[in-house]
Enzyme design. Sequence first.
Site, PDB file in Angstrom:
ATOM      1  N   LYS A 138      15.911  23.878  14.414  1.00 24.39           N
ATOM      2  CA  LYS A 138      15.087  23.396  13.306  1.00 24.39           C
ATOM      3  C   LYS A 138      15.218  21.891  13.146  1.00 24.39           C
ATOM      4  O   LYS A 138      16.296  21.329  13.321  1.00 24.39           O
ATOM      5  CB  LYS A 138      15.499  24.067  11.996  1.00 24.39           C
ATOM      6  CG  LYS A 138      15.251  25.561  11.969  1.00 24.39           C
ATOM      7  CD  LYS A 138      15.735  26.182  10.675  1.00 24.39           C
ATOM      8  CE  LYS A 138      15.461  27.686  10.687  1.00 24.39           C
ATOM      9  NZ  LYS A 138      16.014  28.332   9.476  1.00 24.39           N
ATOM     10  N   ARG A 156       0.815  -1.215   0.000  1.00 22.66           N
ATOM     11  CA  ARG A 156       0.000   0.000   0.000  1.00 22.66           C
ATOM     12  C   ARG A 156       0.848   1.264   0.000  1.00 22.66           C
ATOM     13  O   ARG A 156       0.376   2.342  -0.322  1.00 22.66           O
ATOM     14  CB  ARG A 156      -0.905   0.045   1.237  1.00 22.66           C
ATOM     15  CG  ARG A 156      -1.876  -1.107   1.333  1.00 22.66           C
ATOM     16  CD  ARG A 156      -2.521  -1.150   2.700  1.00 22.66           C
ATOM     17  NE  ARG A 156      -1.482  -1.377   3.721  1.00 22.66           N
ATOM     18  CZ  ARG A 156      -1.628  -1.075   5.003  1.00 22.66           C
ATOM     19  NH1 ARG A 156      -2.728  -0.522   5.445  1.00 22.66           N
ATOM     20  NH2 ARG A 156      -0.643  -1.321   5.853  1.00 22.66           N
ATOM     21  N   TYR A 213       9.965  21.933   7.653  1.00 20.65           N
ATOM     22  CA  TYR A 213      10.752  22.026   8.870  1.00 20.65           C
ATOM     23  C   TYR A 213       9.949  22.604  10.017  1.00 20.65           C
ATOM     24  O   TYR A 213       9.044  23.395   9.843  1.00 20.65           O
ATOM     25  CB  TYR A 213      12.035  22.826   8.645  1.00 20.65           C
ATOM     26  CG  TYR A 213      11.871  24.232   8.115  1.00 20.65           C
ATOM     27  CD1 TYR A 213      12.048  25.343   8.943  1.00 20.65           C
ATOM     28  CD2 TYR A 213      11.584  24.452   6.778  1.00 20.65           C
ATOM     29  CE1 TYR A 213      11.933  26.629   8.448  1.00 20.65           C
ATOM     30  CE2 TYR A 213      11.471  25.735   6.276  1.00 20.65           C
ATOM     31  CZ  TYR A 213      11.645  26.822   7.113  1.00 20.65           C
ATOM     32  OH  TYR A 213      11.517  28.100   6.619  1.00 20.65           O
ATOM     33  N   ASP A 251      19.130  37.100  -0.527  1.00 18.88           N
ATOM     34  CA  ASP A 251      20.317  36.246  -0.383  1.00 18.88           C
ATOM     35  C   ASP A 251      21.485  36.712  -1.237  1.00 18.88           C
ATOM     36  O   ASP A 251      22.635  36.395  -0.947  1.00 18.88           O
ATOM     37  CB  ASP A 251      19.975  34.787  -0.674  1.00 18.88           C
ATOM     38  CG  ASP A 251      19.171  34.131   0.445  1.00 18.88           C
ATOM     39  OD1 ASP A 251      19.118  34.701   1.552  1.00 18.88           O
ATOM     40  OD2 ASP A 251      18.593  33.059   0.206  1.00 18.88           O
ATOM     41  N   HIS A 270      20.622  31.275   6.375  1.00 24.91           N
ATOM     42  CA  HIS A 270      19.791  32.141   7.205  1.00 24.91           C
ATOM     43  C   HIS A 270      19.936  31.831   8.687  1.00 24.91           C
ATOM     44  O   HIS A 270      20.169  30.689   9.079  1.00 24.91           O
ATOM     45  CB  HIS A 270      18.315  31.967   6.832  1.00 24.91           C
ATOM     46  CG  HIS A 270      18.027  32.279   5.405  1.00 24.91           C
ATOM     47  ND1 HIS A 270      17.067  31.618   4.690  1.00 24.91           N
ATOM     48  CD2 HIS A 270      18.579  33.181   4.547  1.00 24.91           C
ATOM     49  CE1 HIS A 270      17.020  32.102   3.454  1.00 24.91           C
ATOM     50  NE2 HIS A 270      17.943  33.039   3.346  1.00 24.91           N
TER      51      HIS A 270
END
Length: 182
Positions: free
Chosen positions: A73, A26, A133, A172, A64
């Site tokens: 995180k 499945r 995240y 950035d 970052h």
Amino acid sequence: MGQFQFTPLNMEGLFLIESKVFGDNRGYFMETYNYEDFKKAGISDVFVQDNQSASCKGVLRGLHYQKNYPQGKLVRVIKGEVFDVAVDIRKGSDTFGKWHGEILSAENKKQLYIPRGFAHGFLVLSEDAEFVYKCTDFYHPEDQEGISYNDPAIHIDWPIKVGMEIILSEKDKVNVGLESII
């Protein structure tokens, strides 16, 4: 540790996490987070926000961090493949300025736990990718800072293939070097 294998990496607090995957005809099932199992492994953070991004090949997000509201995180990929990077920016740390990179993909189902005090970024290697995240603090846009992905002081070995176009956000493109946070 229940459903997870926690592998400490080369910097204090940084973990590669692999879930037990239960599959049959499945499809599959796996736990991606369980507070009790994570706490037993030394990760007792409380996550307060979940995020998801979609990006195409060559997108590089980061590096970052939040200066006054640092975030831990727990990151993973649910579609495609990325090269995920954590850079230690904890002042006084023995590994300050060092980095760790890991291939995260929907196929390998690996997760990376990045503690507070790290800059974070990733490069999309597949045609497209979806990245999810959990964060230990809320996003404060006025507090977000960035370090240049190609800062020679860090010298990250990004897996950029010949001819691959790197796509950066306008923000950035003006990220500064590691020396700006020393």
